[in-house]
Design an enzyme around this catalytic site. Structure first.
Site, PDB file in Angstrom:
ATOM      1  CB  SER A 129      -0.922   0.041   1.221  1.00 19.93           C
ATOM      2  OG  SER A 129      -1.700   1.220   1.208  1.00 19.93           O
ATOM      3  CE  LYS A 183      -2.877  -2.680  -0.370  1.00 19.39           C
ATOM      4  NZ  LYS A 183      -3.815  -2.529  -1.480  1.00 19.39           N
ATOM      5  CG  HIS A 186      -4.925  -0.912   3.848  1.00 19.06           C
ATOM      6  ND1 HIS A 186      -5.151  -0.396   2.580  1.00 19.06           N
ATOM      7  CD2 HIS A 186      -4.048  -0.055   4.436  1.00 19.06           C
ATOM      8  CE1 HIS A 186      -4.455   0.708   2.423  1.00 19.06           C
ATOM      9  NE2 HIS A 186      -3.779   0.932   3.530  1.00 19.06           N
ATOM     10  CG  ASN A 187      -7.234  -1.807  -0.503  1.00 22.27           C
ATOM     11  OD1 ASN A 187      -6.251  -1.518   0.181  1.00 22.27           O
ATOM     12  ND2 ASN A 187      -7.128  -2.074  -1.787  1.00 22.27           N
ATOM     13  CD  GLU A 190      -7.440   3.006  -0.254  1.00 23.54           C
ATOM     14  OE1 GLU A 190      -7.732   3.119  -1.465  1.00 23.54           O
ATOM     15  OE2 GLU A 190      -6.446   2.351   0.138  1.00 23.54           O
TER      16      GLU A 190
END
Length: 469
Positions: A129, A183, A186-187, A190
């Site tokens: 990232s 991940k 995480h997105n 986001e």
């Protein structure tokens, strides 16, 4: 051909080229591969020939790498990953290592790991990232999979990752697809934070008419305080960007249709599979889908009247907006980390929430000052079920609530959509309520479907023949 290169990378687009140049800058000899000869030429032109080289020939590529080969894929998720793996296999030796650095769905990573294990090849997923700039200057890296295989790559990843107060923003996260899963979430976080940031922008613009210059000042000021974060920082910059075609402010000329690559949707879908509520992430995904309905939205706007925004001073609106954004950022992290904790138990990832928060403190898109406090909260209580249960966060959240409630009410009365913020507040109110009206839902289910229910005054499972007195 002498195998002298430490690291191989397949996929020399902007992200891949920047990542391999970062590897080379940190003292490791790196060799790239891409079928596109223009991409190969671009890397050769930019890189130091003593440290980095590239080719479009798979044999040359694989024979140039020292054993065990360490090959990272930065290619689009999906079938192309499998195609690249198949093209590599005839040229690999036992114990070579393939790393998927893309946003692959976590079950695909598990499938590929099992498939390659049978062939004696190590495979693991590693989230990266920070975008193209992060790849070049130092991303946050989220590897998971075979721990012994990771040890071969660890010195390279620790060197190229960004640092937070000297600590590399990379850590081995857990077995199997742990890296890709972290991940993915995480997105999802986001998505949520981007939606919330845009809603606050919309409120500031429509309620008190802040100009782009004023918006730049507001977001810049916020980025110097407790809202310090990558997304607030770049939002401040966006308001100063001029359009090269018209000379106007670029942000005002960009169509309000947001696209997506799927990771936010995957986060939302998997949370539902796990039974973990992430409504603010869900709403962020839904808003991108609503934004795609531009023509319908224009038509609907002509059919329905909208109230005039209620009068409010600039100072009051800015103050409430800052508190609301801070509150909703905390909620976004709370929901995402709650999902990670449950997924860790469900899939055997053995995730450490404090470690995850630490490697997100710099380099990644959701990096923020808040993450240092989040890391401390999970260090103090590793089995913390939800960030909202941390004593360190109770005061932070409690202090913002009057402003959040006021702002959500203001937006509703003024006809300004804030679905992300409203969902964050509703999630908080539901999660912190010892009594919810779901007793009525259980009664309804038993009434029409004999689904049974539990009672508050005695143990057991009960059914009633409703209407019989």
């Amino acid at each position: 051909m002498q195998a002298t290169y430490d690291f191989g990378l397949i996929g020399l687009g902007v992200m891949g080229r920047n990542f391999i140049l970062n590897v080379a800058d940190n003292g490791f000899k790196a060799f790239g591969y891409d079928l596109n000869t223009d991409q190969v030429a671009a890397l050769k032109a930019e890189g130091n020939p003593d440290q980095v080289d590239a080719t479009s020939d798979i044999v040359t590529f694989t024979q140039s790498l020292s054993l065990p080969r360490k090959i990272m894929l930065l290619v689009p998720a999906g079938k192309i990953v499998d195609q690249v793996i198949e093209s590599l296999l005839p040229h690999l030796d036992k114990d070579d290592i393939i790393i998927d650095g893309g946003n692959s769905f976590f079950t695909d990573t598990d499938r590929r790991e099992e498939y390659l294990k049978e062939k004696g090849i190590h495979f693991f997923g590693s989230g990266v990232s920070g975008g193209a700039k992060g790849a070049r200057k130092g991303p946050s890296i989220m590897p998971g999979g075979n721990k012994e295989a990771y040890q071969h790559v660890k010195p390279i990843f620790e060197a190229v990752s960004t640092k937070y107060k000297g600590e590399p923003c990379v850590a081995y996260l857990g077995p199997k697809s742990a890296g890709n899963y972290v991940k993915m979430v995480h997105n999802g976080i986001e998505y949520s934070m981007m939606q919330l940031t845009s809603e606050i922008y919309d409120l500031l613009k429509k309620s008190v008419g802040l100009s782009n210059s004023e918006l730049h000042e507001v977001y810049s000021t916020w980025n110097s305080g407790r809202l310090q974060s990558f997304l607030v920082e770049i939002t401040a910059e966006i308001f100063t960007q001029k359009d090269t075609l018209t000379g106007g402010d670029l942000v005002d000329l960009i169509l309000d249709k947001a696209k997506q690559k799927g990771t936010g949707k995957w986060t939302s879908q998997n949370a539902m599979d796990l039974g973990i509520p992430v409504p603010t992430i869900d709403m962020a995904v839904s808003m991108r889908e609503i934004s795609a309905l531009k023509e319908e939205r224009v038509l609907a706007d002509q059919l329905y009247s909208r109230p005039t925004p209620l009068p409010i001073s600039k100072a009051e609106m800015i103050a409430q907006a800052e508190q609301a954004l801070y509150f909703s950022f905390i909620i976004s992290y709370s929901q995402g980390l709650h999902q990670l904790a449950d997924a860790s138990r469900e899939y055997g990832y053995e995730l450490d929430m404090a470690v995850i928060a630490k490697i997100w403190r710099a380099g990644c898109i959701i990096r923020a000052g808040l993450l240092a406090d989040i890391a401390d909260a999970f260090t103090a209580k590793p089995d913390l079920a939800n960030l909202l249960l941390s004593p360190a966060f109770v005061g932070k959240v409690q202090d913002t609530l009057p402003a959040v409630r006021s702002l959500v009410a203001y937006a509703a009365q003024s006809g300004i959509p804030v679905p992300g913020l409203a969902s964050a507040l509703s999630y908080f109110d539901a999660y912190t309520s010892s009594n919810l009206p779901l007793n009525l839902i259980q009664a309804q289910r038993d009434h029409f479907g004999s689904h049974t229910y539990e009672r508050i005054d005695r143990e057991g499972i009960f059914h009633t023949e409703w209407g019989d007195q």
